[in-house]
Structure formats: structure tokens, C-alpha cells
Design a protein around this motif. Structure first.
Motif, PDB file in Angstrom:
ATOM      1  N   ALA A 182       0.829  -1.206   0.000  1.00  0.00           N
ATOM      2  CA  ALA A 182       0.000   0.000   0.000  1.00  0.00           C
ATOM      3  C   ALA A 182       0.863   1.255   0.000  1.00  0.00           C
ATOM      4  N   SER A 183       1.945   1.246   0.742  1.00  0.00           N
ATOM      5  CA  SER A 183       2.848   2.403   0.783  1.00  0.00           C
ATOM      6  C   SER A 183       3.491   2.652  -0.573  1.00  0.00           C
ATOM      7  N   ILE A 184       3.953   1.612  -1.224  1.00  0.00           N
ATOM      8  CA  ILE A 184       4.582   1.754  -2.540  1.00  0.00           C
ATOM      9  C   ILE A 184       3.568   2.221  -3.574  1.00  0.00           C
ATOM     10  N   THR A 185       2.378   1.639  -3.574  1.00  0.00           N
ATOM     11  CA  THR A 185       1.337   2.034  -4.528  1.00  0.00           C
ATOM     12  C   THR A 185       0.934   3.485  -4.321  1.00  0.00           C
ATOM     13  N   PHE A 186       0.724   3.887  -3.089  1.00  0.00           N
ATOM     14  CA  PHE A 186       0.367   5.268  -2.786  1.00  0.00           C
ATOM     15  C   PHE A 186       1.474   6.222  -3.227  1.00  0.00           C
ATOM     16  N   GLY A 187       2.713   5.849  -2.966  1.00  0.00           N
ATOM     17  CA  GLY A 187       3.849   6.683  -3.362  1.00  0.00           C
ATOM     18  C   GLY A 187       3.944   6.853  -4.869  1.00  0.00           C
ATOM     19  N   LEU A 188       3.771   5.770  -5.621  1.00  0.00           N
ATOM     20  CA  LEU A 188       3.829   5.851  -7.080  1.00  0.00           C
ATOM     21  C   LEU A 188       2.675   6.673  -7.641  1.00  0.00           C
ATOM     22  N   ASN A 189       1.470   6.491  -7.109  1.00  0.00           N
ATOM     23  CA  ASN A 189       0.324   7.278  -7.573  1.00  0.00           C
ATOM     24  C   ASN A 189       0.531   8.762  -7.296  1.00  0.00           C
ATOM     25  N   THR A 190       1.032   9.084  -6.126  1.00  0.00           N
ATOM     26  CA  THR A 190       1.295  10.476  -5.779  1.00  0.00           C
ATOM     27  C   THR A 190       2.389  11.049  -6.676  1.00  0.00           C
ATOM     28  N   TYR A 191       3.428  10.285  -6.931  1.00  0.00           N
ATOM     29  CA  TYR A 191       4.507  10.735  -7.819  1.00  0.00           C
ATOM     30  C   TYR A 191       3.967  11.041  -9.212  1.00  0.00           C
ATOM     31  N   ASN A 192       3.145  10.138  -9.769  1.00  0.00           N
ATOM     32  CA  ASN A 192       2.589  10.364 -11.107  1.00  0.00           C
ATOM     33  C   ASN A 192       1.672  11.575 -11.136  1.00  0.00           C
ATOM     34  N   LYS A 193       0.881  11.769 -10.099  1.00  0.00           N
ATOM     35  CA  LYS A 193      -0.014  12.922 -10.038  1.00  0.00           C
ATOM     36  C   LYS A 193       0.781  14.224  -9.993  1.00  0.00           C
ATOM     37  N   VAL A 194       1.805  14.277  -9.186  1.00  0.00           N
ATOM     38  CA  VAL A 194       2.639  15.475  -9.089  1.00  0.00           C
ATOM     39  C   VAL A 194       3.379  15.720 -10.400  1.00  0.00           C
ATOM     40  N   ARG A 195       3.846  14.661 -11.043  1.00  0.00           N
ATOM     41  CA  ARG A 195       4.553  14.792 -12.319  1.00  0.00           C
ATOM     42  C   ARG A 195       3.640  15.380 -13.387  1.00  0.00           C
ATOM     43  N   ILE A 196       2.395  14.902 -13.449  1.00  0.00           N
ATOM     44  CA  ILE A 196       1.445  15.414 -14.440  1.00  0.00           C
ATOM     45  C   ILE A 196       1.071  16.859 -14.124  1.00  0.00           C
ATOM     46  N   GLU A 197       0.849  17.180 -12.851  1.00  0.00           N
ATOM     47  CA  GLU A 197       0.532  18.557 -12.480  1.00  0.00           C
ATOM     48  C   GLU A 197       1.678  19.497 -12.847  1.00  0.00           C
ATOM     49  N   ASN A 198       2.910  19.077 -12.609  1.00  0.00           N
ATOM     50  CA  ASN A 198       4.060  19.908 -12.979  1.00  0.00           C
ATOM     51  C   ASN A 198       4.147  20.075 -14.487  1.00  0.00           C
ATOM     52  N   SER A 199       3.864  19.008 -15.224  1.00  0.00           N
ATOM     53  CA  SER A 199       3.873  19.091 -16.685  1.00  0.00           C
ATOM     54  C   SER A 199       2.814  20.073 -17.179  1.00  0.00           C
ATOM     55  N   LEU A 200       1.616  19.992 -16.612  1.00  0.00           N
ATOM     56  CA  LEU A 200       0.546  20.917 -16.989  1.00  0.00           C
ATOM     57  C   LEU A 200       0.909  22.365 -16.650  1.00  0.00           C
ATOM     58  N   ARG A 201       1.503  22.577 -15.492  1.00  0.00           N
ATOM     59  CA  ARG A 201       1.913  23.935 -15.107  1.00  0.00           C
ATOM     60  C   ARG A 201       2.994  24.472 -16.036  1.00  0.00           C
ATOM     61  N   ASP A 202       3.966  23.635 -16.373  1.00  0.00           N
ATOM     62  CA  ASP A 202       5.024  24.063 -17.290  1.00  0.00           C
ATOM     63  C   ASP A 202       4.454  24.446 -18.649  1.00  0.00           C
TER      64      ASP A 202
END
Length: 186
Positions: free
Chosen positions: A42-62
Motif C-alpha cells: 500500500a505504501s509503494i502504490t500510494f507513493g507511485l500514484n502520488t509521484y505520477n499525479k505530481v509529475r502530471i501537475e508539474n507538466s501541466l503547469r510548465d
């Protein structure tokens, strides 16, 4: 109490003689192991999902920053003498910049900043007929470029430009959006 201690000693000596674990001990250890593994998963899955969400948000902001700075750079580069709302459909998705006359006999010209669909039916921002290349899609119905001045149909030499862009990016079957708003005077 003494009887309980003797029972435990006898059991430990029996276990050493047999060299194994009881069924209860095996079930307890497997249960504990499965709980620990579940927490780790659960910790690894949550971490990967959060990482992907932040990566996409940063891409959209850029990409949003790129689009907004492209519009502002074009306005400063051209230095238009007049700006006109040029969308006939009423969706407020384009403005026309009237270029100033530089020399005697120069006609000036026009340049459009617009939101429209490209060849792949994906909406994008176009400046002077050239698409600003980004990975995201500009959501056409939720994006607008409007001119606020006294007579926006014939053109204004001063007023306010309001830009509303909504960017869309799909990852893992989920749509991620970012709304951008900017206002500036000219």
C-alpha cells in the motif's frame, strides 16, 4: 506459577527434539507476514500514484506557463496598434492584432492569436497561424481569449485582455486538468 514454567520448559525441549514449529505458530507468522507485506504494498502504490499525479501537475503547469508567456511575448513583440475580438461564433477564442505601420506606404497587417483544433482534432493555441507545441490539449469549450474595451469589434488601442485556458492531459486512463487565468492591460 511453577507448574506453568515447567510446562514451557518441557515444550521448548520437545520442540528442540522435533526441530519444527507447530501449526499455530506457522499460521501466526504467515498472518503477520501478510499484514506487513500489505502495508508495504500500500505504501509503494500510494507513493507511485502520488509521484505520477505530481509529475502530471508539474507538466501541466510548465505547459501553461509556456502558453501564457508565448501570448505575452507575442503581444510585446508585435506591439499592436489595435486589438480586436475576431471570433464570429461567440466563443471568444481568438483576438486579432493589427500591426503598426512602420514606414511610409506600409500597410501594417494583422496577426491572430486563437484557440482552434489542429489536424488531429486536438485543440491547441495558435499564434500567427503557428501551433504552440505542447503535449497537453487545450480544452476548446472551456478556454477563451477576450478583449475588454469600449469597442472590441472595431478594435481598441487600449483595454484589458483576459485569457482563460484549460489544459487536459490523460495518463493511465484518467484525465487531469489545469485551469489558467490571466488578465493584463494593453
Amino acid at each position: 506459577m511453577n507448574r506453568f514454567v515447567n510446562l514451557l520448559r518441557r515444550r521448548s525441549t520437545d520442540r528442540n527434539a522435533e526441530g519444527g514449529y507447530t501449526l499455530i505458530e506457522l499460521i501466526a507468522s504467515l498472518t503477520l507476514l501478510s499484514v506487513v507485506m500489505g502495508v508495504i504494498y500500500a505504501s509503494i502504490t500510494f507513493g507511485l500514484n502520488t509521484y505520477n499525479k505530481v509529475r502530471i501537475e508539474n507538466s501541466l503547469r510548465d505547459e501553461g506557463d509556456l502558453l501564457m508567456s508565448s501570448i505575452i511575448t507575442e503581444l510585446y513583440r508585435v506591439g499592436p496598434s489595435r486589438i480586436t475580438q475576431s471570433d464570429a461564433s461567440g466563443l471568444n477564442q481568438s483576438i486579432r492584432l493589427t500591426l503598426p505601420k512602420i514606414a511610409e506606404g506600409d500597410t501594417g497587417g494583422t496577426e491572430d492569436i486563437e484557440i482552434r483544433a489542429n489536424d488531429s482534432a486536438k485543440s491547441a493555441l495558435y499564434i500567427g497561424g503557428h501551433e504552440i507545441a505542447i503535449e497537453s490539449e487545450v480544452v476548446k469549450n472551456d478556454s477563451s481569449i477576450t478583449v475588454s474595451c469600449s469597442n472590441k469589434q472595431t478594435g481598441c488601442s487600449s483595454g484589458m485582455i483576459e485569457i482563460n485556458l484549460q489544459l487536459l492531459q490523460t495518463y493511465g486512463g484518467n484525465n487531469h486538468t489545469l485551469k489558467l487565468q490571466s488578465r493584463f492591460g494593453f
